[in-house]
Design a protein around this motif. Structure first.
Motif, short mmCIF file in Angstrom:
data_model
loop_
_atom_site.label_atom_id
_atom_site.label_comp_id
_atom_site.label_asym_id
_atom_site.label_seq_id
_atom_site.Cartn_x
_atom_site.Cartn_y
_atom_site.Cartn_z
N SER A 537 0.85 -1.19 0.00
CA SER A 537 0.00 0.00 0.00
C SER A 537 0.89 1.24 0.00
CB SER A 537 -0.92 -0.01 1.23
OG SER A 537 -1.77 1.12 1.20
N LYS A 538 0.62 2.16 -0.95
CA LYS A 538 1.50 3.31 -1.13
C LYS A 538 0.84 4.66 -0.87
CE LYS A 538 5.55 1.69 -2.65
NZ LYS A 538 6.86 2.10 -2.11
N ALA A 539 -0.47 4.74 -0.98
CA ALA A 539 -1.12 6.05 -0.83
C ALA A 539 -2.57 5.87 -0.41
CB ALA A 539 -1.04 6.83 -2.14
N LYS A 540 -3.13 6.94 0.17
CA LYS A 540 -4.50 6.91 0.67
C LYS A 540 -5.12 8.29 0.52
CE LYS A 540 -6.90 6.19 5.10
NZ LYS A 540 -6.68 5.82 6.52
N THR A 541 -6.31 8.36 -0.08
CA THR A 541 -7.00 9.65 -0.21
C THR A 541 -7.62 10.04 1.13
OG1 THR A 541 -9.17 8.76 -0.78
CG2 THR A 541 -7.61 9.07 -2.60
N ARG A 542 -8.05 11.27 1.22
CA ARG A 542 -8.79 11.69 2.42
C ARG A 542 -10.18 11.05 2.39
NH1 ARG A 542 -9.41 15.86 -1.19
NH2 ARG A 542 -11.48 16.81 -1.37
N VAL A 543 -10.84 11.00 3.52
CA VAL A 543 -12.20 10.45 3.59
C VAL A 543 -13.18 11.52 3.14
CG1 VAL A 543 -13.97 9.47 5.08
CG2 VAL A 543 -11.56 8.94 5.50
N GLU A 679 0.92 8.73 13.42
CA GLU A 679 0.27 8.36 12.15
C GLU A 679 0.95 7.11 11.57
OE1 GLU A 679 -2.56 9.14 9.02
OE2 GLU A 679 -2.30 10.08 10.99
N VAL A 680 0.14 6.08 11.30
CA VAL A 680 0.69 4.84 10.72
C VAL A 680 1.30 5.14 9.35
CG1 VAL A 680 0.15 2.54 9.86
CG2 VAL A 680 -0.94 3.38 11.95
N GLY A 681 2.57 4.75 9.18
CA GLY A 681 3.24 4.93 7.89
C GLY A 681 3.69 6.34 7.62
N ILE A 682 3.86 7.17 8.67
CA ILE A 682 4.31 8.54 8.44
C ILE A 682 5.65 8.53 7.68
CG2 ILE A 682 5.47 8.69 10.70
CD1 ILE A 682 3.54 11.54 8.96
N TYR A 683 5.78 9.35 6.68
CA TYR A 683 6.91 9.45 5.74
C TYR A 683 6.92 8.33 4.70
CZ TYR A 683 8.91 13.23 8.51
OH TYR A 683 9.11 14.42 9.16
N ARG A 684 6.21 7.22 4.96
CA ARG A 684 6.14 6.16 3.94
C ARG A 684 4.92 6.33 3.05
NH1 ARG A 684 3.40 1.57 3.71
NH2 ARG A 684 2.86 1.59 5.93
N ILE A 685 3.77 6.67 3.66
CA ILE A 685 2.54 6.87 2.88
C ILE A 685 2.63 8.21 2.15
CG2 ILE A 685 0.04 7.19 3.02
CD1 ILE A 685 0.87 4.35 3.58
N SER A 686 2.33 8.21 0.86
CA SER A 686 2.42 9.42 0.07
C SER A 686 1.35 10.43 0.46
CB SER A 686 2.26 9.09 -1.43
OG SER A 686 3.24 8.19 -1.84
N ILE A 715 -1.39 15.57 7.31
CA ILE A 715 -0.02 15.41 7.82
C ILE A 715 0.89 14.69 6.83
CG2 ILE A 715 -0.35 13.21 9.03
CD1 ILE A 715 1.57 16.35 10.29
N ASN A 716 0.33 13.78 6.01
CA ASN A 716 1.16 13.10 5.01
C ASN A 716 1.65 14.05 3.93
OD1 ASN A 716 1.17 10.40 6.03
ND2 ASN A 716 -0.95 10.17 5.37
N ALA A 717 0.87 15.11 3.66
CA ALA A 717 1.31 16.13 2.69
C ALA A 717 2.47 16.93 3.25
CB ALA A 717 0.14 17.05 2.35
N ILE A 718 2.43 17.21 4.56
CA ILE A 718 3.54 17.95 5.19
C ILE A 718 4.80 17.09 5.19
CG2 ILE A 718 4.33 18.94 7.38
CD1 ILE A 718 1.35 19.65 7.90
N ALA A 719 4.65 15.81 5.52
CA ALA A 719 5.79 14.89 5.47
C ALA A 719 6.35 14.80 4.05
CB ALA A 719 5.38 13.51 5.97
#
Length: 861
Positions: A537-543, A679-686, A715-719
């Motif tokens: 799993s590489k990315a996730k959209t917002r809900v 956050e799960v996967g911080i810096y790994r999730i796009s 937060i993933n956008a900031i990372a």
């Protein structure tokens, strides 16, 4: 006087006896012992669909276990001189066998048409069994198909009876292929026809008796001449089987037809038409493979199979799992002597009537599972890539010996097999209601959902529990070898050299919107790509909350490591904390739909965005994608606007800001530590690319709204913005000049020498680079302290940041020995990760003490 079949069709005489030991299947010619390939009506059934079969004579096994060879009588081949004559004699054998099976097929079609006539007659009465619409749906195009094959049989028969080297049959096969449009119409209607049979059987007992007791006459004057009873659904599948058989026969006819023969070009054309047709419908029909008949005489079919990792007694085992219409069978390949026919050994099976997915009690689910440290997993990936490149270089070299290539392939296979065994982590538990439970580990939620859905779909039918005798189990397990749809574990050594090695670089994906939801829900999507045979799993959209038409319009940048496939999964977010999955202690969100697309290099490597739609369970997700190769992504382009921060030397930025660490680095770190460290996967999730670009623009223009944007941004956008800043520096943070020395220092074996060297290299960095690096280092350590929550270990973080902070200079990458971007990645990334990991695992490093300490030796670097 000529003998006739039940249709008045001319019967073959001596050739029938000869060909009784020649049953067509995808493996070649099989003897009478192939009961596992026969349905109840006595006809052979073919798997659907293999467009490029390999046919070769082989040993067959009789019911008593003795191997027999399907060699034609010597008298048949006596006097044959030359390859052409032998080829034409084999061609006659192929045609004769096919003609015999055509008669069986015509009998099946006729049996299907038999109940149609009285059903139509009653449709206009006051008490119809079925409506005319239902009859036309069930028997759609059967009459046309029957007439096509009756005409083909009648034309082919005299050619076989009067056989010589001048006989031509190519035009008959070409005509048969040209009429495949009728089959396309049948295939398009097939699903509806089967569903109509099922519904009508449930609502009408009279039709149920008719559909379950269709009488098929066997060929006259043969051992199968007795009438057999078959259900209507099984007969409706026969036309789909038949297209495959015709294509297989064309392959063998071409093999035994000289190129100068008038038939050759015609057969080639027929094969081309047939293969194009199969390709067009291959995705429209579920593979339905007949195995053996159950004790009740019903047809058991293979629905799905694949390689899964089973946890058995705490140890990971690679299994081949087969899902049949009434049971799930777990098998392993038996070790056999070289040259022997491979077979499966059944480990266990569960009747679907007894299978449940209930989560086990905590006391039962604490099975200890072997796990490899993550750095070992990463090291395996690097080794695989290095060996791949070595193999390519060896092949290109004129001195390359096949023995060396074989040795390297074997080494790579060992690494890939180990990776496949140890990388899956997502639990998939199945339970036998009689007490026994089993645990598989899968690589993605997509795969787990596929297996669960396939089983649950079959369980909707009225299934009964069953117990197989040892003989029945042996026959079923033996059939698995021929029935399987997945032939090899997904490792490179099982692929042809011509097959794509996948894409290396960055895939940009915009998830636009989705439609087709029947009720409002909280919806989001995740993106997965394959990496070394499994999916990540590489990315996730917002809900998107409370909607039936979510519009995400979010862009992601996904790093590819030899990837060939992109998966999109659509979920409904669950906020009910009572619904915890005991396997992973996380709330389980409901999968609304899933789909995948192949990453075709020709399509995605254009500079323009490629727009596409994935259809999943009635839901349509619209997305766009484009690809940037790794060699382009390695190039660092300095910014033309020196007033910004992205693409500008770090010394210029810190001097302008009168700071020791760039403002962008400080602010992103502060925000991540404030609300993203859990956050799960911080810096790994796009992060969403559009959000990252908005932040980039804000920092470049020094807008006053930066702090407000940061507090509101995902937060993933900031990372992702922080990672992008380091990636776009004109040179890596640890500098081009020192890169070779870092690569040499990290491989030193003496701990003291390594310590001296690695610390000296830090002292050699420009002050802004060093202070920024030490700041980032302490931040990443604090993130790793939360590993139990965010799943990001020191090694995970080193993997993410290592190749960004350390990269070879463009001068280095342009050297003659570096030929591919994947070479650069393969040879250097492991060392890049190890350099950063070394500093992350090191006790705290103080800038002042580092500069003051004179114990480190001084060398030119």
């Amino acid at each position: 006087m000529e003998r006739l079949s039940s249709h008045g069709l001319p019967r073959l005489s001596w050739i029938d006896t000869l060909y009784s030991n020649f049953n067509y299947n995808t493996d070649g010619y099989e003897g009478d012992g192939a009961e596992d390939r026969k349905s109840q009506d006595g006809s052979e059934t073919m798997p659907f669909i293999d467009e490029s079969p390999t046919m070769s004579p082989q040993l067959c096994v009789r019911p008593d276990g003795e191997a027999v060879s399907p060699t034609p009588p010597e008298s048949l081949l006596a006097g044959v001189s030359g390859e052409t004559e032998k080829g034409l004699e084999m061609k006659k054998l192929v045609l004769s066998g096919f003609l015999a099976s055509e008669e069986i097929y015509i009998n099946q079609l006729d049996a299907l048409l038999l109940p149609m006539r009285p059903l139509k007659a009653t449709a206009t009465t006051s008490k119809p069994v079925l409506t005319m619409e239902q009859i036309e749906t069930i028997f759609y195009k059967i009459q046309d198909i029957y007439e096509i094959h009756k005409e083909f049989y009648d034309a082919l028969y005299p050619n076989i009876q009067q056989w010589d080297d001048k006989v031509t049959v190519g035009h008959l096969f070409q005509k048969l292929a040209s009429q495949l449009g009728v089959y396309k119409a049948f295939v398009d209607n097939y699903k509806m026809a089967v569903e109509t049979v099922e519904k009508c059987s449930q609502s009408n007992s009279q039709f149920q008796k008719i559909s379950e007791n269709v009488k098929v006459k066997g060929p006259k004057d043969s051992k199968d001449c007795t009438t057999t009873t078959v259900n209507m659904e099984a007969l409706l599948y026969k036309p789909i089987d038949r297209v495959t058989r015709s294509t297989l026969v064309l392959h063998d006819l071409l093999k035994h037809t000289p190129k100068e023969h008038p038939d050759f070009a015609l057969l080639q054309d027929a094969l081309r038409i047939s293969q194009n047709f199969l390709s067009s419908i291959n995705e429209d029909i579920d593979p339905r493979r007949t195995a053996v008949t159950t004790p009740k005489g019903e047809v058991r079919q293979l629905v799905k199979d694949g390689f899964l990792v089973e946890v058995s007694e705490g140890t990971r085992k690679l299994r081949h799992v087969f899902l049949f219409t009434d049971l799930l069978l777990c098998a392993k390949m038996k070790k056999t002597a070289v040259g022997r026919h491979q077979q499966y050994e059944c480990k266990w099976y569960i009747p679907l009537a007894d299978l449940t997915f209930q989560t086990l009690d905590d006391s039962d689910s604490c099975t200890h599972v072997q796990t490899l440290p993550e750095h070992e997993i990463e090291e395996m990936k690097i080794k695989i890539s290095v060996i791949k490149n070595e193999i390519q270089k060896e092949k290109k070299s004129q001195k390359g010996q096949s023995r060396n290539v074989d040795r390297m392939r074997k080494k790579m296979n060992e690494q890939e097999s180990c990776l496949l065994l140890h990388s899956p982590t997502i639990p998939f538990r199945i339970h036998n209601k009689n007490g026994k439970s089993y645990l598989f580990l899968l690589s993605s939620d997509y795969e787990r959902s596929e297996w669960r859905e396939s089983i649950q779909k079959l369980q909707k039918k009225d299934l009964q529990s069953c117990v197989l005798s040892s003989l029945e189990l042996q026959v079923l397990t033996s059939s698995c070898f021929k029935l399987r749809t997945v032939h090899n574990i997904p490792v490179t050594t099982n692929k042809d050299d011509e097959e794509s090695s996948g894409l290396y670089g960055f895939l940009h994906v915009i998830v636009h919107s989705a439609t087709g939801f029947k009720e409002s829900a909280n919806l989001y999507c995740t993106l997965e790509v394959d990496s070394f045979g499994y999916f990540v799993s590489k990315a996730k959209t917002r809900v998107f909350r409370d909607t039936t038409e979510p519009h995400w319009n979010e862009e992601f940048e996904i790093e590819l490591e030899g990837s060939q496939c992109l998966r999109i999964l659509c979920y409904e977010k669950c906020y009910d904390k009572t619904k915890l999955n005991k396997d992973d202690n996380e709330i389980v969100d409901k999968i609304m739909g899933k789909g995948q697309v192949q990453l075709d290099p020709q399509t995605v490597q254009s500079k323009n965005w490629h727009v596409d739609v994935i259809e999943m369970n009635g839901i349509k997700v619209e997305f766009s994608m484009k690809f940037t190769s790794r060699d382009l992504s390695l190039k660092r382009t300095p910014s033309k606007k020196q007033s910004g921060v992205f693409g500008v030397k770090i010394s210029v930025v810190t001097k302008r800001e009168r700071s020791k660490v760039p403002y962008i680095v400080r602010q992103c770190i502060e925000e991540v530590e404030k609300r993203g460290i859990d956050e799960v996967g911080i810096y790994r999730i796009s992060g969403v690319a559009t959000d990252i670009q908005a932040l980039k623009a804000a920092f470049d223009t020094n807008t006053k709204d930066i702090l407000v944007m940061l507090s509101d941004m995902d937060i993933n956008a900031i990372a992702g913005t922080l990672k992008l800043y380091f990636r776009e520096l004109p040179e890596p943070l640890l500098t081009d000049r020192l890169y070779p020395a870092f690569m040499e220092g990290i491989v030193l074996s003496d701990p003291a020498a390594k310590e001296n060297c690695m610390m000296h290299l830090l002292r050699s960095l420009p002050d802004p680079n060093l202070i920024t690096f030490l700041t980032l280092l302490e931040h990443l350590k604090r993130v790793a302290e939360k590993e139990p929550v965010n799943k990001m270990s020191l090694h995970n973080l080193a993997t993410v940041f290592g190749p960004t902070l350390l990269r070879p200079s463009e001068a280095e990458t342009s050297k003659p020995h570096i030929t591919l971007a994947s070479d650069i990645w393969s040879h250097d990334v492991m060392a890049q990760v190890q350099v950063l990991l070394y500093y992350l695992q090191h006790p705290p490093i103080s800038f002042a003490e580092l500069k003051r300490n004179t114990l480190y030796f001084s060398t030119d670097v």
